[in-house]
Design a protein around this motif. Structure first.
Motif, PDB file in Angstrom:
ATOM      1  N   GLY A  35     -47.635 -25.068  29.474  1.00  0.00           N
ATOM      2  CA  GLY A  35     -46.333 -25.607  29.114  1.00  0.00           C
ATOM      3  C   GLY A  35     -45.828 -25.061  27.799  1.00  0.00           C
ATOM      4  N   TRP A  36     -44.517 -25.130  27.624  1.00  0.00           N
ATOM      5  CA  TRP A  36     -43.862 -24.809  26.362  1.00  0.00           C
ATOM      6  C   TRP A  36     -43.182 -26.070  25.839  1.00  0.00           C
ATOM      7  CZ3 TRP A  36     -44.308 -20.634  23.319  1.00  0.00           C
ATOM      8  CH2 TRP A  36     -44.752 -19.436  23.884  1.00  0.00           C
ATOM      9  N   PHE A  37     -43.328 -26.298  24.550  1.00  0.00           N
ATOM     10  CA  PHE A  37     -42.690 -27.401  23.852  1.00  0.00           C
ATOM     11  C   PHE A  37     -42.018 -26.865  22.601  1.00  0.00           C
ATOM     12  CE2 PHE A  37     -46.004 -29.126  26.419  1.00  0.00           C
ATOM     13  CZ  PHE A  37     -45.570 -30.378  26.827  1.00  0.00           C
ATOM     14  N   ARG A  38     -41.154 -27.664  22.008  1.00  0.00           N
ATOM     15  CA  ARG A  38     -40.528 -27.259  20.760  1.00  0.00           C
ATOM     16  C   ARG A  38     -40.311 -28.466  19.871  1.00  0.00           C
ATOM     17  NH1 ARG A  38     -34.364 -25.636  22.726  1.00  0.00           N
ATOM     18  NH2 ARG A  38     -33.557 -27.785  22.946  1.00  0.00           N
ATOM     19  N   GLN A  39     -40.241 -28.216  18.570  1.00  0.00           N
ATOM     20  CA  GLN A  39     -40.016 -29.275  17.607  1.00  0.00           C
ATOM     21  C   GLN A  39     -39.065 -28.774  16.528  1.00  0.00           C
ATOM     22  OE1 GLN A  39     -43.529 -30.898  15.678  1.00  0.00           O
ATOM     23  NE2 GLN A  39     -42.486 -32.846  15.360  1.00  0.00           N
ATOM     24  N   ALA A  40     -37.905 -29.391  16.457  1.00  0.00           N
ATOM     25  CA  ALA A  40     -36.914 -29.073  15.442  1.00  0.00           C
ATOM     26  C   ALA A  40     -37.194 -29.891  14.190  1.00  0.00           C
ATOM     27  CB  ALA A  40     -35.510 -29.360  15.962  1.00  0.00           C
ATOM     28  N   PRO A  41     -36.726 -29.435  13.024  1.00  0.00           N
ATOM     29  CA  PRO A  41     -36.942 -30.191  11.790  1.00  0.00           C
ATOM     30  C   PRO A  41     -36.415 -31.612  11.892  1.00  0.00           C
ATOM     31  CG  PRO A  41     -36.148 -27.995  11.295  1.00  0.00           C
ATOM     32  CD  PRO A  41     -36.034 -28.161  12.779  1.00  0.00           C
ATOM     33  N   GLY A  42     -37.251 -32.578  11.549  1.00  0.00           N
ATOM     34  CA  GLY A  42     -36.851 -33.965  11.573  1.00  0.00           C
ATOM     35  C   GLY A  42     -36.823 -34.606  12.943  1.00  0.00           C
ATOM     36  N   LYS A  43     -37.225 -33.884  13.979  1.00  0.00           N
ATOM     37  CA  LYS A  43     -37.213 -34.418  15.333  1.00  0.00           C
ATOM     38  C   LYS A  43     -38.612 -34.397  15.934  1.00  0.00           C
ATOM     39  CE  LYS A  43     -32.453 -33.176  16.516  1.00  0.00           C
ATOM     40  NZ  LYS A  43     -31.589 -32.498  17.513  1.00  0.00           N
ATOM     41  N   GLU A  44     -38.778 -35.183  16.987  1.00  0.00           N
ATOM     42  CA  GLU A  44     -40.040 -35.208  17.701  1.00  0.00           C
ATOM     43  C   GLU A  44     -40.176 -33.981  18.591  1.00  0.00           C
ATOM     44  OE1 GLU A  44     -40.478 -40.085  18.037  1.00  0.00           O
ATOM     45  OE2 GLU A  44     -40.358 -38.853  19.839  1.00  0.00           O
TER      46      GLU A  44
END
Length: 124
Positions: A35-44
């Motif tokens: 799987g691929w996931f991502r996390q932006a600044p300040g977000k889950e």
């Protein structure tokens, strides 16, 4: 557990494309769904896409459907994320992860191995 190393992140203009790679170590790469996931600044951290062990089945988050494509090469022990029509809101650190069985659902549960992440910045 399988070790994962992401690469290919960087700076790209809105509307552009980028291909991320995740190299896996070990002899059992083909036994894992990826799987691929991502996390932006300040977000889950959020789900992006998942691909089955064989690569025949894929599932995408609704916001990525049609823009992102997940694929894998079990000979090279690598999973890819092709990102097209990038938007500033796609800016995040992108992670690959491995799970024992494929399921067509979002969420982090069941992913036992994670890479260190590769940052992607999309300029407006």
């Amino acid at each position: 557990q399988v070790q994962l190393v992401e690469s290919g992140g960087g700076l790209v203009q809105a509307g552009g494309s980028l291909r991320l790679s995740c190299a896996a170590s070990g002899r059992t790469f083909s036994s894992y769904a990826m799987g691929w996931f991502r996390q932006a600044p300040g977000k889950e951290r959020e789900f992006v896409a998942v691909i089955s062990e064989s690569g025949r089945l894929t599932y995408y988050a609704s916001s990525m459907k049609g823009r992102f494509t997940i694929s894998r090469d079990n000979i090279q022990n690598t999973v890819y994320l092709q990102m097209n029509s990038l938007k500033p809101e796609d800016t995040a650190v992108y992670y690959c992860a491995a799970r024992r069985n494929y399921i067509a659902t979002a969420g982090e549960f069941g992913y036992a191995s994670w890479g260190q992440g590769t940052p992607v910045t999309v300029s407006s």
